[in-house]
Design an enzyme around this catalytic site. Structure first.
Site: not given
Length: 684
Positions: A556-557, A599
């Site tokens: 994920d970011i 995300e």
């Protein structure tokens, strides 16, 4: 008897002639005896009638209550089965409430039975039934507890292995009580016959004093007693016969007829084995679904409107219905739909009893086709064939669908304007040509010719009398999907085929769009979580079967919430889209790239081990770290990599890769972790 009468009258005349006083005393004595015998006879008959009426009333009440006990006991078990197989929680709760109502009814009816005159043996059997009922109730409640808690397998096991056998023992006890009641009825009948014989002997003795009047009274009483005994015997026989009929009626009904029960909305709640056999659906596929799942589409909406109007009014509906099997073929049934009307006068459910008549309908169709062929030949000889062909041609020419007819050689004998428009060949180009060569793509040609060979020999085939979707070929070589409905016609001893073809391009395109929408993330255009879950389960099964490696990458970011808060959600969406495009350009076509949620993204790598997953994750991490994002500048991602291990399952693998990703975030972010730990999750 005549000699006795003659002697009696001779003696009476002799006495009367000898002395009038003796005659008067004798006459008085005779009258007294006659009056006494008459009164005794009437009293005896009245007592016998009251006794028989009381016996009939008591025995009928006993048998009726026993039948009601059996019915309530069976209904309780059926309610448990209904609750167990109900997919809708409301239906399950309704069946459980019906179980409790049947239990209350069972107790009420049994209390009524205890107030009747019962023998010592019957009292003992009733006490035994009470013990059985008390023993089975905890099991019933245990089944309901398991159902409510979602333990269906344990509930079904308990129901089949313990509750049903105990229920059978309880019903056997009730059956023994019923047989005893019927046997007691026969005994009362025998007692009544004995009383009749005694009364007859009394009348014969009284006949010595007044044979003529006593004989009349005897005949009267005998007839009344015979009537009572006959009625009692007939009633006993009918009760015994009804008991056997109830036992075999269900077996006969299930063996011959297709039976189903539906609620007020047409949702199936119960079916018998015959229904499953004919429709090709399992009981689990039918129960809880609407009857529309077997709807053939061959009846107009007004047909079903009339059906529902009739049964909703509480009336029985009779008719013939065409249904569709699971494999798509049709079958005909003669149906009787019976509404169960409640105390409020409204139907509460519907029972359908059907008999399959497909062979009869097929025979009718053959007769109709033969009749139509005979009419066509007669009209040909009478000069009317041309007119009918013109009418038919006008109809088919106006049709938007293609109407095509081929002979036993597969050559086109009819080609309407709809076929010209659909396939690009004019009528003159198509007539006399092989249909398969014109319209079937080359890769399907061999299969089509093989199926047509079977059709030519028997007039049957997998596509006859059903609608199938196939690939067709235009004159230009363009392929497109079509819906084909084929019928077989035998002309002059050879089979011909008539097909109605509809362009299915729009329908297939719409179905593909729906499938795409169901499995694609609307923002990024990659697979969604639903599609990923299906692919993961399939690949885990493949890895188990073939012992092949399987690796997951979850990332994920970093600090994505900060991006949304600082630059706005639209900028965050553009970041997700750009990331998706960048990652999609680096993974293999065999890998599945999906948006896990928010995300978070996941990559499924079939045939790859942990090292291959780590290498790809590092490549992606470096690429994303170096790539500028117009709205937010540079950003990083945290990666977790895990490989499927023997003995694991989908959930275990997902927990493992999830912990690896959180370990990457806990270790400073912008990293790839393959070591499984249990760090505290962080946001962003």
């Amino acid at each position: 008897m005549p000699n006795r009468n003659k002697k009696l009258f001779s003696d009476f005349a002799e006495v009367r002639a000898s002395t009038p006083r003796t005659m008067r005393w004798g006459f008085g004595a005779m009258v007294a005896v006659i009056v006494f015998i008459t009164a005794l006879g009437y009293w005896r008959g009245d007592v016998g009638q009251r006794s028989m009426d009381e016996v009939i009333s008591n025995e009928l009440a006993t048998v009726e209550i026993l039948y009601r006990l059996q019915f309530a006991a069976r209904e309780r078990t059926l309610a448990l089965f209904g609750a167990m197989h109900a997919e809708d929680p409301f239906i399950q709760d309704s069946e459980i409430q019906r179980f409790y109502r049947m239990g209350t009814a069972y107790g009420t009816v049994r209390s009524q039975l205890e107030h009747l005159r019962l023998s010592q043996t019957e009292r003992a059997l009733l006490t035994q039934n009470q013990r059985q009922t008390a023993s089975i109730m905890p099991q019933h409640y245990r089944v309901i507890e398991l159902l409510k808690s979602g333990h269906l397998i344990e509930a079904e096991k308990l129901l089949v292995e313990q509750v049903v056998p105990a229920q059978d023992e309880m019903i056997n006890t009730l059956t023994t009580l019923l047989d005893g009641a019927i046997r007691r009825t026969h005994e009362h009948a025998a007692s009544a016959r004995l009383a009749q014989h005694r009364a007859t002997a009394l009348f014969v003795a009284g006949g010595l004093a007044g044979i003529l009047l006593t004989w009349g009274i005897f005949v009267l009483v005998t007839r009344r007693m015979s009537g009572l005994v006959t009625r009692l015997a007939d009633t006993s026989e009918r009760l015994h016969e009804s008991n056997h009929n109830l036992q075999f009626r269900q077996l006969a009904l299930d063996a011959h007829n297709i039976v189903s029960v539906a609620d007020l909305h047409g949702t199936i709640t119960a079916v018998n084995d015959k229904f499953c056999e004919v429709s090709q659906y399992t009981r689990e596929e039918l129960v809880g679904h609407n009857h529309r799942m077997i709807k053939s589409g061959r009846h107009a909406d007004t047909f079903y409107d009339d059906l529902w109007t009739t049964i909703r009014a509480g009336q029985v509906w009779h008719g013939e219905i065409c249904n569709r099997r699971k494999d798509g073929t049709f079958y005909w049934v003669a149906s009787t739909i019976l509404p169960f009307v409640g105390e409020d006068g409204l139907p509460s459910r519907y029972v359908s009893v059907r008999t399959e008549i497909t062979p009869i309908k097929e025979a009718q169709l053959v007769l109709e086709r033969s009749r139509d062929e005979l009419e066509r030949l007669v009209q040909l000889r009478s000069g009317e064939l041309a007119e009918r062909e013109e009418v038919l041609r006008s109809i088919t020419n106006a049709a938007q669908d293609a109407v095509i007819m081929i002979d036993a050689s597969g050559l086109v004998t009819y080609w309407n304007p709809g076929a010209e428009h659909m396939f690009g060949y004019s009528e003159s180009e198509a007539m006399g040509q092989n249909l398969h060569d014109l319209t079937v793509p080359e890769r399907y040609l061999e299969r089509a010719q093989s199926g047509f060979s079977q059709f030519v020999e028997m007039g049957k085939g997998p596509s006859i009398c059903r609608t199938t979707t196939q690939q067709a070929k235009h004159k230009t070589g363009r392929e497109f999907p079509v819906d084909v409905s084929l019928s077989a016609i035998q002309l002059r001893g050879q089979w011909s085929a008539v097909g109605i073809v509809r362009d299915a391009s729009e329908r297939v395109r719409f179905e593909e769009q729906l499938k795409q929408l169901a499995t694609t993330d609307p923002l990024t255009g990659i697979s969604n979580r639903r599609r990923f879950d299906e692919a993961l389960a399939s690949e885990v099964n493949r890895a188990v079967r073939f012992s092949s490696p399987l690796t997951l990458i979850l990332f994920d970011i970093d600090h994505f919430k900060r991006i949304n808060d600082t630059f706005g959600h639209q900028a965050g969406d553009r970041v997700l889209i750009q990331l998706t495009l960048a990652v999609s350009g680096l993974i293999r076509t065999t890998d599945l790239f999906a948006r896990w949620g928010g995300e978070e993204f996941v990559i499924l790598m079939p045939g790859s081990d942990l090292d291959a997953g780590r290498v790809l994750a590092e490549k992606l991490r470096m690429m994303l770290e170096m790539q500028p994002f117009p709205d937010v500048g540079h950003m990083t991602c945290s990666f977790g990599v895990a490989e499927y291990g023997p003995g694991s399952d989908v959930d275990t693998l997902m927990r493992k890769v999830d912990r690896c990703m959180f370990q990457a975030k806990a270790s400073g972010r912008n990293r790839v972790e393959t070591t499984e730990t249990t760090p505290e999750p962080e946001a962003g």
